[in-house]
Design a protein around this motif. Structure first.
Motif, mmCIF file in Angstrom:
data_model
loop_
_atom_site.group_PDB
_atom_site.id
_atom_site.type_symbol
_atom_site.label_atom_id
_atom_site.label_comp_id
_atom_site.label_asym_id
_atom_site.label_seq_id
_atom_site.Cartn_x
_atom_site.Cartn_y
_atom_site.Cartn_z
ATOM 1 N N TYR A 1 0.831 -1.203 0.000
ATOM 2 C CA TYR A 1 0.000 0.000 0.000
ATOM 3 C C TYR A 1 0.866 1.254 0.000
ATOM 4 N N LEU A 2 0.507 2.199 -0.867
ATOM 5 C CA LEU A 2 1.198 3.482 -0.943
ATOM 6 C C LEU A 2 0.293 4.537 -0.304
ATOM 7 N N TRP A 3 0.696 4.997 0.881
ATOM 8 C CA TRP A 3 -0.081 6.010 1.588
ATOM 9 C C TRP A 3 -0.057 7.314 0.811
ATOM 10 N N ASP A 4 -1.129 8.078 0.920
ATOM 11 C CA ASP A 4 -1.223 9.351 0.219
ATOM 12 C C ASP A 4 -0.077 10.293 0.603
ATOM 13 N N TRP A 5 0.299 10.340 1.882
ATOM 14 C CA TRP A 5 1.385 11.231 2.299
ATOM 15 C C TRP A 5 2.710 10.820 1.654
ATOM 16 N N CYS B 1 -4.892 -5.361 3.113
ATOM 17 C CA CYS B 1 -5.798 -4.376 2.528
ATOM 18 C C CYS B 1 -7.102 -5.071 2.162
ATOM 19 N N CYS B 2 -8.170 -4.324 2.231
ATOM 20 C CA CYS B 2 -9.491 -4.840 1.898
ATOM 21 C C CYS B 2 -9.873 -4.408 0.485
ATOM 22 N N VAL B 3 -10.205 -5.380 -0.360
ATOM 23 C CA VAL B 3 -10.732 -5.069 -1.680
ATOM 24 C C VAL B 3 -12.137 -4.515 -1.448
ATOM 25 N N THR B 4 -12.309 -3.240 -1.726
ATOM 26 C CA THR B 4 -13.553 -2.567 -1.391
ATOM 27 C C THR B 4 -14.468 -2.412 -2.598
ATOM 28 N N LEU B 5 -13.890 -2.184 -3.749
ATOM 29 C CA LEU B 5 -14.650 -2.131 -4.995
ATOM 30 C C LEU B 5 -13.888 -2.887 -6.063
ATOM 31 N N TYR C 1 -10.145 -1.239 -5.894
ATOM 32 C CA TYR C 1 -9.937 -0.176 -4.913
ATOM 33 C C TYR C 1 -9.686 -0.856 -3.574
ATOM 34 N N LEU C 2 -8.535 -0.548 -2.964
ATOM 35 C CA LEU C 2 -8.102 -1.230 -1.751
ATOM 36 C C LEU C 2 -7.949 -0.251 -0.590
ATOM 37 N N LEU C 3 -8.578 -0.595 0.531
ATOM 38 C CA LEU C 3 -8.438 0.186 1.755
ATOM 39 C C LEU C 3 -7.383 -0.457 2.644
ATOM 40 N N PRO C 4 -6.516 0.345 3.255
ATOM 41 C CA PRO C 4 -5.480 -0.216 4.127
ATOM 42 C C PRO C 4 -6.038 -0.615 5.494
ATOM 43 N N TRP D 1 -7.567 -1.356 12.423
ATOM 44 C CA TRP D 1 -8.580 -0.499 11.835
ATOM 45 C C TRP D 1 -8.495 -0.544 10.321
ATOM 46 N N VAL D 2 -9.663 -0.449 9.685
ATOM 47 C CA VAL D 2 -9.739 -0.197 8.258
ATOM 48 C C VAL D 2 -9.794 1.318 8.122
ATOM 49 N N MET D 3 -8.807 1.878 7.457
ATOM 50 C CA MET D 3 -8.727 3.325 7.288
ATOM 51 C C MET D 3 -9.645 3.746 6.133
ATOM 52 N N LEU D 4 -10.423 4.792 6.347
ATOM 53 C CA LEU D 4 -11.422 5.214 5.370
ATOM 54 C C LEU D 4 -11.111 6.559 4.734
ATOM 55 N N SER D 5 -9.950 7.118 5.018
ATOM 56 C CA SER D 5 -9.608 8.444 4.493
ATOM 57 C C SER D 5 -8.947 8.382 3.120
ATOM 58 N N GLU D 6 -8.503 7.210 2.726
ATOM 59 C CA GLU D 6 -7.803 7.069 1.444
ATOM 60 C C GLU D 6 -7.832 5.621 0.998
#
Length: 141
Positions: free
Chosen positions: A15-19, A34-38, A50-53, A85-90
């Protein structure tokens, strides 16, 4: 060929964080769950995931995240006895067939249940609507 991943699947992904992306980095520093979300089939026959960390670092007070219940951690093949936690900001977006990081043969760790996935998706809707969810497009990095 059918897609090997479904929404709710949990897999290891660099996973590549936005920062990190904002600093010019192009590679995730380590594999993380990571969770495959879409899973979005594209007109050209490709599939974008689309993967959430998922992290063990507690989110800041105002940071959108969902704590993973222990039963969901077990279903998803995550370490037990550690809060996460599943992060929902990115999230990261990646093309399955062109990815340097995804492989159709890659085993998933497990999957979240439909009720927990629904909770994730419900929490994401207002973030998507308000454009508060940042996307790192790995297919463009």
């Amino acid at each position: 060929m059918s897609d090997p991943y479904s929404t709710g699947d949990v897999l290891d992904y660099p996973y590549l964080w936005d920062w990190q992306y904002q600093r010019g980095e192009t590679e995730g520093r380590k594999d993380r769950p990571c969770c495959v979300t879409l899973v979005v089939p594209l007109k050209n026959g490709q599939t974008r995931l689309y993967l959430l960390p998922i992290t063990t670092t507690e989110p800041m007070k105002d940071e959108p995240a969902l704590e993973v219940p222990e039963i969901e951690a077990k279903r998803a093949g995550l370490d037990l006895g550690v809060r996460k936690w599943v992060m929902l900001s990115e999230w990261n977006a990646d093309l399955l067939d062109q990815s340097f990081y995804l492989d159709r043969r890659q085993e998933k760790r497990g999957s979240f249940s439909k009720p927990f996935l629904d909770k994730i998706l419900t929490a994401l809707r207002p973030l998507l609507a308000s454009r508060a969810l940042s996307t790192v497009r790995r297919d463009e990095v």
